[in-house]
Design a protein around this motif. Structure first.
Motif, PDB file in Angstrom:
ATOM      1  N   MET A 109       0.816  -1.216   0.000  1.00 29.30           N
ATOM      2  CA  MET A 109       0.000   0.000   0.000  1.00 29.30           C
ATOM      3  C   MET A 109       0.848   1.264   0.000  1.00 29.30           C
ATOM      4  SD  MET A 109      -3.283  -0.492   2.436  1.00 29.30           S
ATOM      5  CE  MET A 109      -2.495  -1.265   3.801  1.00 29.30           C
ATOM      6  N   THR A 140      -8.128  -1.227  -5.956  1.00 31.27           N
ATOM      7  CA  THR A 140      -9.375  -0.738  -5.373  1.00 31.27           C
ATOM      8  C   THR A 140      -9.240   0.758  -5.133  1.00 31.27           C
ATOM      9  OG1 THR A 140      -8.549  -1.195  -3.151  1.00 31.27           O
ATOM     10  CG2 THR A 140      -9.859  -2.925  -4.212  1.00 31.27           C
ATOM     11  N   MET A 248      -3.979   5.213  -3.882  1.00 33.44           N
ATOM     12  CA  MET A 248      -2.734   5.625  -3.235  1.00 33.44           C
ATOM     13  C   MET A 248      -1.433   5.258  -3.959  1.00 33.44           C
ATOM     14  SD  MET A 248      -3.841   4.716   0.673  1.00 33.44           S
ATOM     15  CE  MET A 248      -2.180   4.932   1.226  1.00 33.44           C
ATOM     16  N   GLU A 249      -1.521   4.842  -5.209  1.00 35.82           N
ATOM     17  CA  GLU A 249      -0.281   4.444  -5.910  1.00 35.82           C
ATOM     18  C   GLU A 249      -0.152   4.962  -7.332  1.00 35.82           C
ATOM     19  OE1 GLU A 249      -2.345   1.985  -4.612  1.00 35.82           O
ATOM     20  OE2 GLU A 249      -1.258   1.611  -2.731  1.00 35.82           O
TER      21      GLU A 249
HETATM   22  C1  R2B Z   1      -6.335   1.258  -2.527  1.00 30.18           C
HETATM   23  O1  R2B Z   1      -6.606   0.530  -1.440  1.00 30.18           O
HETATM   24  C2  R2B Z   1      -5.537   0.631  -0.508  1.00 30.18           C
HETATM   25  C3  R2B Z   1      -6.024   1.274   0.762  1.00 30.18           C
HETATM   26  O2  R2B Z   1      -7.048   0.531   1.347  1.00 30.18           O
HETATM   27  C4  R2B Z   1      -4.466   1.402  -1.217  1.00 30.18           C
HETATM   28  O3  R2B Z   1      -3.355   0.606  -1.514  1.00 30.18           O
HETATM   29  C5  R2B Z   1      -5.118   1.786  -2.461  1.00 30.18           C
HETATM   30  O4  R2B Z   1      -4.496   2.474  -3.417  1.00 30.18           O
END
Ligand code: R2B
Ligand code: URA
Length: 312
Positions: A109, A140, A248-249
């Motif tokens: 994550m 997600t 988040m990426e």
């Molecule tokens: C989506 O889901 C994670 C956080 O719950 C994170 O890695 C992301 O980008």
């Protein structure tokens, strides 16, 4: 012969290959890809990975194993004993699986975690002399103004100010990198979504944040210094800027793939509508079925591409 990003003499070759831009790499006797538990001296990387054409990355090791099992069946390459060894066995940082030309890698994550994995993955593909590689992040996200379960194919990955950029600190200075993704690939994935017609697939900007709570304007973290109204105003501004989901990426993923000249896409399912809430209240089964959607879409795309290659 190894070559660097921006080397004009190799511009044509560079179009199809993995470009690294590090003059020190060539002089290293050995390259240890520490977090993947791989290296150039005890592995024949061109032999083990040279045929890779598609790389799918996603947060959870479990999901990336499930993706491997799924794609193996789709491509008629399922292991008779259902065995898919983790290539990174020996480290619990990341997991990696391979079925024919498809590599599946987990990234954990957040930006720092995916960034470490991508440095080593890009070098792995470079050492293996892979060509014409397509990489897709399947993940997600939280949606804005979308029915939960909608799949978003990212048009642009934007930061918290809704700008298409990623800030990397290098020697204490901020280097701003472009987060453009491959437009044609995104279009092809949207077309696959239409052909599949199993769930809603839309195009939108994806906001990439540094955390899940305050960075995503949640009201349910351990700390919250803003009001519900301020949260809603921020999400409305994001929506007006074309943002349809938050994760988040994607920003560092887009920036690093662009630097290394790899065709890249981000395909994330929305687990909830952030304008309606912050907590993930859907049942485990519903969330699980949503999480399969990016896999289904990307699996369909890969199969379509490989079938077309076989015909030509
Ligand atoms: C989506 O889901 C994670 C956080 O719950 C994170 O890695 C992301 O980008
Ligand atoms: N992943 C995120 O980063 N945010 C969400 O709201 C859901 C999944």
């Amino acid at each position: 012969m190894p070559f660097g990003f921006g080397d004009q003499r190799n511009a044509e070759q560079c179009k199809r290959s993995i470009c690294v831009n590090n003059p020190y790499l060539d002089s290293m006797k050995e390259d240890i890809l520490y977090h993947l538990n791989l290296d150039t001296s005890s592995h024949d990387l061109p032999k083990e990975f040279g045929d890779v054409k598609f790389v799918c990355v996603g947060g959870s090791p479990w999901r990336m194993k499930a993706f491997t099992e799924y794609i193996a069946k789709e491509l008629g390459m399922a292991d008779p004993n259902g065995e898919y060894p983790n290539i990174c066995e020996g480290t619990d940082r990341y997991a990696m699986y391979k079925v024919g030309p498809v590599l599946s890698v987990s990234h954990g994550m957040g930006i720092p975690s995916i960034s470490i994995m991508l440095h080593e993955l890009i070098k792995l593909l470079h050492h293996a002399r892979c060509t014409d590689v397509t990489i897709m992040r399947i993940g997600t996200s939280g949606g804005i103004g979308l029915q939960p379960g909608t799949v978003v194919v990212t048009r642009q990955s934007v930061d918290s100010l809704f700008l298409p950029r990623f800030e990397q600190l290098v020697l204490g200075k901020t280097v701003v990198r472009n987060t453009e993704l491959d437009v044609e690939l995104a279009e092809e994935l949207l077309q696959c979504g239409k052909e599949l017609a199993e769930f809603q697939t839309v195009s939108g900007n994806t906001m990439c944040t540094l955390d899940f709570y305050e960075g995503q304007a949640r009201l349910d973290g351990a700390f919250c210094s803003y009001t519900e109204e301020e949260k809603q105003n921020y999400l409305s501004e994001a929506y007006a800027a074309g943002v349809r989901n938050i994760e988040m990426e994607s920003s560092v993923f887009a920036a690093m793939c662009k630097l290394s000249n790899i065709r890249a896409a981000v395909v994330c399912v929305t687990l909830l509508d952030r304008q309606k809430g912050d907590q993930l209240t859907s049942s485990h089964d519903i969330l699980h079925s949503y999480q399969q959607r990016p896999q289904t879409l990307v699996g369909y795309y890969i199969k379509k591409k490989l079938d077309a290659l076989k015909r030509n």
